[in-house]
Design an enzyme around this catalytic site. Sequence first.
Site, PDB file in Angstrom:
ATOM      1  N   LYS A 193       0.701  -1.171  -0.079  1.00 32.38           N
ATOM      2  CA  LYS A 193      -0.082  -0.074   0.262  1.00 32.38           C
ATOM      3  C   LYS A 193       0.912   1.330   0.059  1.00 32.38           C
ATOM      4  O   LYS A 193       0.613   2.189  -0.751  1.00 32.38           O
ATOM      5  CB  LYS A 193      -0.851  -0.013   1.323  1.00 32.38           C
ATOM      6  CG  LYS A 193      -1.950   0.797   1.199  1.00 32.38           C
ATOM      7  CD  LYS A 193      -2.968   0.586   2.238  1.00 32.38           C
ATOM      8  CE  LYS A 193      -2.195   0.734   3.675  1.00 32.38           C
ATOM      9  NZ  LYS A 193      -2.843   1.351   4.951  1.00 32.38           N
ATOM     10  N   ARG A 268     -12.651   3.597   8.820  1.00 41.06           N
ATOM     11  CA  ARG A 268     -12.484   2.334   9.443  1.00 41.06           C
ATOM     12  C   ARG A 268     -13.728   1.838   9.684  1.00 41.06           C
ATOM     13  O   ARG A 268     -13.865   0.552   9.962  1.00 41.06           O
ATOM     14  CB  ARG A 268     -11.752   2.329  10.805  1.00 41.06           C
ATOM     15  CG  ARG A 268     -10.362   2.638  10.647  1.00 41.06           C
ATOM     16  CD  ARG A 268      -9.549   1.538  11.159  1.00 41.06           C
ATOM     17  NE  ARG A 268      -7.889   1.996  11.126  1.00 41.06           N
ATOM     18  CZ  ARG A 268      -7.166   1.441  10.323  1.00 41.06           C
ATOM     19  NH1 ARG A 268      -7.389   0.462   9.652  1.00 41.06           N
ATOM     20  NH2 ARG A 268      -5.761   1.929  10.369  1.00 41.06           N
ATOM     21  N   ARG A 307      10.416  -9.790   4.781  1.00 38.26           N
ATOM     22  CA  ARG A 307      10.518  -8.503   5.226  1.00 38.26           C
ATOM     23  C   ARG A 307      11.129  -8.601   6.641  1.00 38.26           C
ATOM     24  O   ARG A 307      12.057  -7.934   7.138  1.00 38.26           O
ATOM     25  CB  ARG A 307       9.063  -7.985   5.432  1.00 38.26           C
ATOM     26  CG  ARG A 307       9.648  -6.118   5.618  1.00 38.26           C
ATOM     27  CD  ARG A 307       8.352  -5.485   5.034  1.00 38.26           C
ATOM     28  NE  ARG A 307       7.173  -5.455   6.335  1.00 38.26           N
ATOM     29  CZ  ARG A 307       5.973  -4.655   6.125  1.00 38.26           C
ATOM     30  NH1 ARG A 307       5.663  -4.146   5.076  1.00 38.26           N
ATOM     31  NH2 ARG A 307       5.205  -4.650   7.140  1.00 38.26           N
ATOM     32  N   ARG A 313      11.166  -5.945  12.464  1.00 38.91           N
ATOM     33  CA  ARG A 313       9.807  -5.776  13.144  1.00 38.91           C
ATOM     34  C   ARG A 313       9.338  -6.871  13.709  1.00 38.91           C
ATOM     35  O   ARG A 313       9.155  -8.062  12.893  1.00 38.91           O
ATOM     36  CB  ARG A 313       8.712  -5.036  12.173  1.00 38.91           C
ATOM     37  CG  ARG A 313       8.955  -3.515  12.066  1.00 38.91           C
ATOM     38  CD  ARG A 313       8.027  -3.116  10.725  1.00 38.91           C
ATOM     39  NE  ARG A 313       6.428  -3.601  11.257  1.00 38.91           N
ATOM     40  CZ  ARG A 313       5.507  -2.988  10.305  1.00 38.91           C
ATOM     41  NH1 ARG A 313       5.744  -2.165   9.477  1.00 38.91           N
ATOM     42  NH2 ARG A 313       4.337  -3.252  10.580  1.00 38.91           N
ATOM     43  N   ARG A 325      -3.320 -10.946  11.809  1.00 38.94           N
ATOM     44  CA  ARG A 325      -3.302  -9.381  11.266  1.00 38.94           C
ATOM     45  C   ARG A 325      -4.046  -9.367   9.803  1.00 38.94           C
ATOM     46  O   ARG A 325      -4.875  -8.424   9.693  1.00 38.94           O
ATOM     47  CB  ARG A 325      -1.876  -9.021  11.146  1.00 38.94           C
ATOM     48  CG  ARG A 325      -1.018  -8.302  12.376  1.00 38.94           C
ATOM     49  CD  ARG A 325       0.308  -8.005  12.308  1.00 38.94           C
ATOM     50  NE  ARG A 325       0.550  -7.001  11.313  1.00 38.94           N
ATOM     51  CZ  ARG A 325       1.766  -7.011  10.452  1.00 38.94           C
ATOM     52  NH1 ARG A 325       2.636  -7.701  10.794  1.00 38.94           N
ATOM     53  NH2 ARG A 325       1.939  -5.891   9.755  1.00 38.94           N
TER      54      ARG A 325
END
Length: 369
Positions: A193, A268, A307, A313, A325
């Site tokens: 995104k 949202r 990643r 992360r 998620r």
Amino acid sequence: MIKLHDKYFKPFISAEEIDEAVGRLAEEIARDMGDEIPVFVGILNGSFMFTSDFVKKYPNPCEVTFIKLASYQGVKSSEDIQRLIGLTQDLTGRTVVILEDIIDSGKTLNEVHRIFKNERVKSLKVATLFFKPEAYKKDFKLHYVGIEIPDKFIVGYGLDYDGLGRDIPEVYQIKKTQHMTNLVLFGPPGAGKGTQADFLKKKYNLVHISTGDVFRFNIKNETALGMLAKSYMDKGELVPDQVTIDMLNAEVEKNADANGFIFDGFPRTTAQAEALDQLMHTKDSEITAMIALEVDDDILVKRLLERGKTSGRADDANEGVIRNRIREYYDKTAVLKDYYSGQNKYFGIDGVGSIEEITVRVSALINSF
Ligand code: IMP
Ligand code: MG
């Protein structure tokens, strides 16, 4: 919203309101005419639709004819003298009612008066469906006025913009701002995104409004809205939608000359989507589309694990966490997909492939708007 040539127009006066105004004019004029059989003279081209609807509503016998004003060809003068086409009927001793679609500066009306001075009519009345009082510069009396409107260009119901729009049954008003492409961008974690948002804002001169960034900016700079938002967050409460909307409004106003916006992280909920529609409406604008990047779960998991190896992360390192998620994303966006689908504004884009392949798909969609 509609586009005619290079300009955008928004709905302004509904067919029902026009119908009501035309009916009112017909009754008012009929009352004043008494036993007289008037000759209604429509001024072409604009008043063809008004004249047609008007005489259908006129309750008594009447005559109808049309005239057209045309500039003399090849003659150049500061005062654009016009000639008249179509007046073949003898109007001596008749009561004539001019039917105009719109009176703006009054220049056309001036020509009509000049031309009718030579006809020995009993009386000459003027009826106009639309009238722009702020633009009117003459002092001819307007005997009957349908709807007064502000000094802004309109189209529809006989009125055109460079030839287009006469056929539309409602009236549209020119839009003042040109926020043309307003996207709500969605994608599950790992869909790319951010990469697509960066590409889109450069290619289309859009402003990327990431709600997270806007919050951080306002809190860091201790703006009034930032402090307000923080007071809720400190209590562990959700920031009310209105506070978020006010922050987004400030961002939109800061960028009045942008071609549009990419909203990221907002809305949202359905309530937020409605609030965003409302905000865009106050800017004479609207959300163009919700674009959702679609990527298969297994591919997302693979990308994020990859990643995680370099980003450090923690939430990118564990397959269970990643799958959670992704599921959460679909749970949360389902209502928005429904909301924008309901407005025919939901567009799923295949997010599998190289960055360039995906930008080509997104561009093709945006160019189709
Ligand atoms: P006026 O001569 O300035 O009063 O303007 C009258 C003519 O200008 C109309 O007959 C229309 O052809 C055109 N016009 C004025 N305002 C508008 C508008 O808002 N939309 C479309 N045409 C308009
Ligand atoms: Mg006209």
